[in-house]
Design a protein around this motif. Structure first.
Motif, PDB file in Angstrom:
ATOM      1  N   LYS A  54       0.853  -1.206   0.000  1.00 36.99           N
ATOM      2  CA  LYS A  54       0.000   0.000   0.000  1.00 36.99           C
ATOM      3  C   LYS A  54       0.876   1.238   0.000  1.00 36.99           C
ATOM      4  O   LYS A  54       0.655   2.172   0.766  1.00 36.99           O
ATOM      5  CB  LYS A  54      -0.887  -0.002   1.249  1.00 36.99           C
ATOM      6  N   ILE A  55       1.892   1.251  -0.827  1.00 31.20           N
ATOM      7  CA  ILE A  55       2.852   2.351  -0.827  1.00 31.20           C
ATOM      8  C   ILE A  55       2.373   3.450  -1.771  1.00 31.20           C
ATOM      9  O   ILE A  55       2.021   3.186  -2.921  1.00 31.20           O
ATOM     10  CB  ILE A  55       4.246   1.845  -1.250  1.00 31.20           C
ATOM     11  N   GLY A  56       2.325   4.675  -1.267  1.00 30.51           N
ATOM     12  CA  GLY A  56       1.912   5.823  -2.077  1.00 30.51           C
ATOM     13  C   GLY A  56       3.108   6.688  -2.436  1.00 30.51           C
ATOM     14  O   GLY A  56       4.266   6.247  -2.358  1.00 30.51           O
ATOM     15  N   ASP A  57       2.825   7.919  -2.825  1.00 28.63           N
ATOM     16  CA  ASP A  57       3.896   8.827  -3.258  1.00 28.63           C
ATOM     17  C   ASP A  57       4.929   9.076  -2.157  1.00 28.63           C
ATOM     18  O   ASP A  57       6.130   9.144  -2.421  1.00 28.63           O
ATOM     19  CB  ASP A  57       3.286  10.163  -3.692  1.00 28.63           C
ATOM     20  N   GLU A  58       4.446   9.212  -0.909  1.00 22.19           N
ATOM     21  CA  GLU A  58       5.365   9.469   0.195  1.00 22.19           C
ATOM     22  C   GLU A  58       6.424   8.376   0.315  1.00 22.19           C
ATOM     23  O   GLU A  58       7.620   8.648   0.411  1.00 22.19           O
ATOM     24  CB  GLU A  58       4.579   9.538   1.518  1.00 22.19           C
ATOM     25  N   GLY A  59       5.945   7.142   0.289  1.00 25.68           N
ATOM     26  CA  GLY A  59       6.863   6.007   0.406  1.00 25.68           C
ATOM     27  C   GLY A  59       7.823   5.956  -0.767  1.00 25.68           C
ATOM     28  O   GLY A  59       9.032   5.712  -0.609  1.00 25.68           O
ATOM     29  N   ALA A  60       7.270   6.206  -1.978  1.00 20.76           N
ATOM     30  CA  ALA A  60       8.109   6.158  -3.172  1.00 20.76           C
ATOM     31  C   ALA A  60       9.196   7.222  -3.103  1.00 20.76           C
ATOM     32  O   ALA A  60      10.349   6.983  -3.484  1.00 20.76           O
ATOM     33  CB  ALA A  60       7.239   6.359  -4.415  1.00 20.76           C
ATOM     34  N   LYS A  61       8.819   8.428  -2.602  1.00 24.71           N
ATOM     35  CA  LYS A  61       9.807   9.518  -2.492  1.00 24.71           C
ATOM     36  C   LYS A  61      10.942   9.113  -1.560  1.00 24.71           C
ATOM     37  O   LYS A  61      12.117   9.318  -1.855  1.00 24.71           O
ATOM     38  CB  LYS A  61       9.121  10.774  -1.930  1.00 24.71           C
ATOM     39  N   ALA A  62      10.549   8.536  -0.413  1.00 31.93           N
ATOM     40  CA  ALA A  62      11.565   8.122   0.571  1.00 31.93           C
ATOM     41  C   ALA A  62      12.515   7.110  -0.053  1.00 31.93           C
ATOM     42  O   ALA A  62      13.743   7.202   0.099  1.00 31.93           O
ATOM     43  CB  ALA A  62      10.876   7.533   1.796  1.00 31.93           C
ATOM     44  N   LEU A  63      11.937   6.133  -0.768  1.00 34.52           N
ATOM     45  CA  LEU A  63      12.778   5.114  -1.416  1.00 34.52           C
ATOM     46  C   LEU A  63      13.697   5.762  -2.452  1.00 34.52           C
ATOM     47  O   LEU A  63      14.872   5.415  -2.587  1.00 34.52           O
ATOM     48  CB  LEU A  63      11.908   4.046  -2.079  1.00 34.52           C
ATOM     49  N   ALA A  64      13.146   6.747  -3.194  1.00 32.49           N
ATOM     50  CA  ALA A  64      13.934   7.424  -4.220  1.00 32.49           C
ATOM     51  C   ALA A  64      15.127   8.132  -3.589  1.00 32.49           C
ATOM     52  O   ALA A  64      16.254   8.079  -4.109  1.00 32.49           O
ATOM     53  CB  ALA A  64      13.044   8.419  -4.962  1.00 32.49           C
ATOM     54  N   GLU A  65      14.853   8.790  -2.453  1.00 29.68           N
ATOM     55  CA  GLU A  65      15.945   9.517  -1.803  1.00 29.68           C
ATOM     56  C   GLU A  65      17.037   8.578  -1.304  1.00 29.68           C
ATOM     57  O   GLU A  65      18.198   8.965  -1.189  1.00 29.68           O
ATOM     58  CB  GLU A  65      15.383  10.345  -0.635  1.00 29.68           C
ATOM     59  N   ALA A  66      16.651   7.340  -0.994  1.00 32.79           N
ATOM     60  CA  ALA A  66      17.640   6.390  -0.482  1.00 32.79           C
ATOM     61  C   ALA A  66      18.518   5.829  -1.598  1.00 32.79           C
ATOM     62  O   ALA A  66      19.637   5.381  -1.362  1.00 32.79           O
ATOM     63  CB  ALA A  66      16.935   5.246   0.243  1.00 32.79           C
ATOM     64  N   LEU A  67      17.989   5.850  -2.847  1.00 28.20           N
ATOM     65  CA  LEU A  67      18.700   5.190  -3.953  1.00 28.20           C
ATOM     66  C   LEU A  67      20.127   5.687  -4.174  1.00 28.20           C
ATOM     67  O   LEU A  67      21.056   4.883  -4.310  1.00 28.20           O
ATOM     68  CB  LEU A  67      17.898   5.336  -5.254  1.00 28.20           C
ATOM     69  N   PRO A  68      20.344   7.007  -4.206  1.00 28.42           N
ATOM     70  CA  PRO A  68      21.709   7.480  -4.484  1.00 28.42           C
ATOM     71  C   PRO A  68      22.725   7.010  -3.442  1.00 28.42           C
ATOM     72  O   PRO A  68      23.890   6.767  -3.761  1.00 28.42           O
ATOM     73  CB  PRO A  68      21.564   9.001  -4.451  1.00 28.42           C
ATOM     74  N   SER A  69      22.258   6.861  -2.175  1.00 33.23           N
ATOM     75  CA  SER A  69      23.213   6.448  -1.135  1.00 33.23           C
ATOM     76  C   SER A  69      23.523   4.959  -1.181  1.00 33.23           C
ATOM     77  O   SER A  69      24.510   4.508  -0.614  1.00 33.23           O
ATOM     78  CB  SER A  69      22.688   6.806   0.258  1.00 33.23           C
ATOM     79  N   SER A  70      22.614   4.179  -1.799  1.00 31.78           N
ATOM     80  CA  SER A  70      22.886   2.740  -1.858  1.00 31.78           C
ATOM     81  C   SER A  70      23.757   2.440  -3.069  1.00 31.78           C
ATOM     82  O   SER A  70      23.425   2.795  -4.196  1.00 31.78           O
ATOM     83  CB  SER A  70      21.581   1.957  -1.988  1.00 31.78           C
ATOM     84  N   GLY A  71      24.830   1.817  -2.833  1.00 30.30           N
ATOM     85  CA  GLY A  71      25.709   1.501  -3.950  1.00 30.30           C
ATOM     86  C   GLY A  71      25.446   0.124  -4.507  1.00 30.30           C
ATOM     87  O   GLY A  71      26.084  -0.308  -5.465  1.00 30.30           O
ATOM     88  N   SER A  72      24.482  -0.603  -3.905  1.00 31.73           N
ATOM     89  CA  SER A  72      24.326  -2.001  -4.307  1.00 31.73           C
ATOM     90  C   SER A  72      22.975  -2.335  -4.915  1.00 31.73           C
ATOM     91  O   SER A  72      22.850  -3.313  -5.644  1.00 31.73           O
ATOM     92  CB  SER A  72      24.553  -2.903  -3.083  1.00 31.73           C
TER      93      SER A  72
END
Lengths: 473, 383
Positions: A337-355
């Motif tokens: 049940k993930i909406g825009d808020e959750g997607a934004k948070a995940l997006a922000e995490a992407l650059p920091s994850s190198g894997s």
């Protein structure tokens, strides 16, 4: 052979035995084994002696059975004197679930005997009327116990049971615990009831870590009926096993409580790389706990959480975990049940994850804003190769944003945008983004009914001549 | 034997007719015609001088009626025979045994009627007649002019008639012979599907009176029948033979005749929940997952999917060793629309069994001694 019934008719001891057994067939069976070895009169004497002894050593669970256990106890006691090894083997049969037909191959695994030895021992037990043996050619023989005997054996085995359950699981090892391969003699036991029997023995051994043995790297408990209580036990097993690499737990009844326990186990495990928890009942609380495990586990590579009830809060927590994890490569959060808020948070995490290479977010409630945030993240992520956004609502605007990001992404290879209300504008933008120098190799756009023929043609033209490119419109 | 005589009565004119057609053809080489003529003369097969084609309008329907009556008689005999000798025929011809009784009767009926009509056609009786207003004039044309069609009909029909009569008679005789040579099997009929039903203990001591009472109760029960043990004695209800009684019933040919789509044995016990066992049942019926996606069905979907799988079938579910009401409840709402769904429950719990449960009594002394003797001294043999 066969002794005529007339002889028994004049046998006072035999009549007394029938009376003692209260006309109960199960008891008579037990007595019959003694009669064959001792004769009727000696049996009667023996049982009376046993009964006096048993008044002192009463079985805890024997209440409500009255004198039902007396004859059986007498038989087993006599068996123990005659053949102690066989008596112990009989006692070990208490580990099997009630009302089940156990292939002899499985019995052999429990006893640690080969096929021939097992058959001999089972034959001997059958001659004492302690077990039933069934089956004909081809399918192999199976063994079953009547309830009365199983109840007695369980009541008298007590703590040994745990040890025997563990021994059986160790004997089976990876072949049974990892994933079922069909066509073996013990199919009927491990295969037919799904993984319910594996779960039965895991519960039986109290989730003792030793039951897995050193060589087990995969534990498959998909659709086995694992609940929160089991998850707690399992967590301890995961924490202390140094070898477990993959844990399949999809399709069970694990809720937040269970997820918390498993998360703690995963955090403590230094080896677990794959954790599949799809199709359970995990909500935000459980997701938060798992996110914490992501941070502290240095080994988790693949995390499956599809078809749970994770909302934006849970997604935010997991995003924090993704950012901190140095190992996670695949994350499946589809059907939540993930909406825009959750997607934004995940997006922000992407650059920091190198894997992180694969992020699946299909069948959620992600709209334009979420898609825009993800598009922006694509620009700076160097690892993401697969993004699943099918069955969301990103529309033309979201698709356009993603298209613009694709042009400059050096890693994106697969993009799934099925069923997203995308029209001509989005499709054309995507067509323009599919430059030959880009890294894209797969694009799914079907299920977007507003994409017109001209837009479709431009997509086909864009991938014209590109070997191996998969395009679905 | 009536068939054979009647058959011969029709076959002779047919052969004569064939001869007439063969000899009439002017293009046939004269040597061949001469040879055939002399051969036919010596065998008494020479065709009679041609009569003016004037088929009797009244003769035909009566002959047809006679054939139809004969068909019905043969059909009735055949269906009776197939009913009684199902097992024997099953051994001789597996495909025959696989058909249901109705199919068998139907096949006999169709075969015999077709035979009758073919013979009637071939014997020219049908030419000018019409049955129920359906004109068969095209057949008359085929017969009145010697064309390529006529020999095919005549020869084909004669062959079919001969073969049919031969097969029918020899079949009836054969069945009679085989039936007396082979004893009728008293065990499970070949159609009964036993899913998971355990075998009886090797030394099982039959308790005929008990079995007969339970059998009557099961066959007359409308929904659920429970078996529990009587507690008049000190023995308590365990080990009294509830499950064994259920096995006897599940393996009874009369039960199979009543529930002819099979018996499904479901083991409960203390540990399994009703939901788990329902899932097992759905799995065995192949409806536990959604077709196409393979998604595991949810609990409420399982009930309806299982009911649909049981629709139109006559099935007996044996729910062995029930401990809790919850276990029964999971199966309470199952239905078999247009079929029959029996539930045979064994339980130690008298409250669950209900007031009209069947009781398994303790053994009387005589029975007890017999059983003791059997278990004590009879040799145990494992296949």
């Amino acid at each position: 052979m066969g002794k005529p019934i007339e002889e028994l008719n004049n046998d006072a001891a035999a009549s007394r035995l029938v009376e003692r057994c209260s006309g109960n067939p199960a008891q008579l069976r037990s007595v019959a084994a003694l009669c064959r070895k001792k004769g009727t009169e000696a049996t009667l004497d023996y049982l009376e002696k046993c009964q006096q002894k048993m008044r002192h050593a009463k079985l805890p669970d024997a209440e409500g059975y009255g004198t039902l256990f007396d004859a059986l106890a007498g038989t087993l006691q006599f068996l123990a004197q005659e053949n102690a090894g066989l008596s112990e083997r009989c006692a070990m049969l208490a580990v099997f679930p009630e009302d089940s037909q156990v292939p002899l191959a499985v019995v052999g695994q429990l006893w640690g005997l080969d096929e021939l030895e097992t058959e001999e021992a089972v034959d001997e037990l059958a001659s004492w009327h302690l077990v039933e043996v069934e089956g004909g050619e081809g399918s192999g023989h199976t063994l079953s116990l009547i309830d009365l005997h199983l109840d007695y054996l369980r009541a008298s085995a007590k703590e040994d049971l745990v040890r025997w359950h563990a021994a059986l699981l160790r004997g089976c090892g990876q072949r049974v615990l990892g994933h079922w391969e069909e066509g073996r003699e013990d199919d009927a036991y491990w295969g037919r009831n799904g993984w319910a029997n594996v779960l039965h023995h895991l519960r039986g051994c109290g989730w003792e870590a030793g039951a897995l043995g050193g060589e087990v790297t995969v534990l498959y408990l998909g659709r086995a009926g694992v609940d929160d209580e089991d998850a707690k036990g399992l967590a301890g097993m995961v924490a202390s096993s140094g070898s477990l690499v993959k844990l399949y737990l999809h399709g069970n009844n694990i809720g937040d409580e269970g997820a918390k326990a498993i998360a703690a186990g995963v955090a403590a495990s230094g080896s677990l790389a794959t954790l599949l928890l799809g199709s359970n009942k995990i909500g935000d609380e459980g997701a938060k706990a798992i996110a914490e495990a992501l941070v502290s586990s240095g080994s988790l590579v693949k995390l499956g959480l599809h078809s749970n009830s994770i909302g934006d809060e849970g997604a935010k927590a997991i995003a924090a975990g993704v950012a901190a994890s140095g190992s996670l490569a695949t994350l499946d959060l589809g059907h939540n049940k993930i909406g825009d808020e959750g997607a934004k948070a995940l997006a922000e995490a992407l650059p920091s994850s190198g894997s992180l290479a694969t992020l699946l977010l299909g069948y959620n409630k992600i709209g334009v804003e979420g898609a825009k945030a993800l598009a922006e993240a694509l620009l700076s992520s160097g690892s993401l190769a697969t993004l699943g956004l099918n069955n969301n609502k990103i529309g033309d605007v979201g698709a356009k944003a993603l298209a613009e990001a694709l042009v400059s992404s050096g890693s994106m290879a697969t993009l799934n945008l099925r069923n997203n209300n995308i029209g001509d504008v989005g499709a054309k933008a995507l067509a323009e983004a599919l430059v030959p120098s880009g890294s894209m190799s797969t694009l799914y756009l079907n299920g977007n009914s507003n994409v017109g023929d001209a837009a479709k043609q431009s997509l086909w033209d864009a991938v014209q001549g590109r070997q191996g490119f998969q395009l679905q419109v | 034997m009536d068939i054979a005589v009647d058959g011969a009565g029709y076959v002779m004119p047919l052969i004569k007719q064939f001869m007439a057609w063969f000899l009439d053809d002017p293009e046939r080489p004269s040597k061949l015609v001469e040879a055939a003529k002399s051969a036919a003369d010596s065998l008494g097969l020479m065709p009679p001088p041609p009569l003016p084609p004037k088929p009797s309008l009244f003769g035909s329907p009566s002959k047809i009626a006679a054939w139809l009556i004969l068909s019905v008689v043969i059909m009735a005999v055949a269906s009776l025979k197939s009913e009684v000798k199902k097992n024997t025929i099953g051994k001789l011809k597996p495909w025959w045994a696989q058909c249901g009784t109705q199919t068998r009767t139907g096949l006999c009926a169709v075969g015999v009627v077709v035979l009758g009509v073919l013979i009637a056609i071939a014997s020219d009786e049908l030419c000018a007649a019409s049955i129920s207003g359906i004109k068969v004039a095209w057949l008359c044309d085929a017969f009145t002019e010697p064309s390529w069609f006529r020999p095919i009909v005549v020869v084909g029909a004669s062959a079919a008639a001969l073969a049919g009569i031969f097969f029918g008679v020899s079949w009836l005789v054969n069945v009679e012979v085989n039936a007396s040579a082979l004893p009728l099997e008293q065990t499970t009929s070949p159609e009964a599907v036993l899913d998971g039903v355990p075998s009886l203990p090797k030394q099982y001591q039959p308790r005929p009176q008990l079995a007969a009472t339970h059998l009557d109760a099961l066959l007359s029960s409308t929904g659920t029948m429970a078996i529990t043990a009587s507690t008049t004695g000190v023995s308590g209800p365990a080990g009294a033979g509830k499950s064994t009684t259920a096995i006897v019933l599940a393996r009874d040919p009369q039960v199979h005749a009543h529930f002819n789509d099979g018996v499904i044995w479901l083991a409960f016990g203390r540990e399994r929940t009703g939901a788990e066992v329902l899932c097992t049942l759905a799995g065995r019926l192949g409806v536990a997952t959604e077709p196409g996606t393979g998604r595991q069905l949810a609990q409420d979907e399982l009930t309806s999917a299982t009911s649909r799988a049981l629709d139109g079938k006559k099935t007996l579910l044996v729910l062995d060793d029930i401990w809790r009401k919850e276990q029964l409840d999971a199966f309470a709402s199952l239905t078999a629309e247009g079929g029959l769904l029996g539930r045979l429950v064994t339980t130690r719990n008298h409250d669950l069994a209900g007031a009209d449960a069947q009781k398994v009594d303790e053994l009387q002394e005589e029975e007890g001694l017999r059983m003791l003797a059997r278990y004590t001294w009879e040799s145990r043999s494992r296949s």
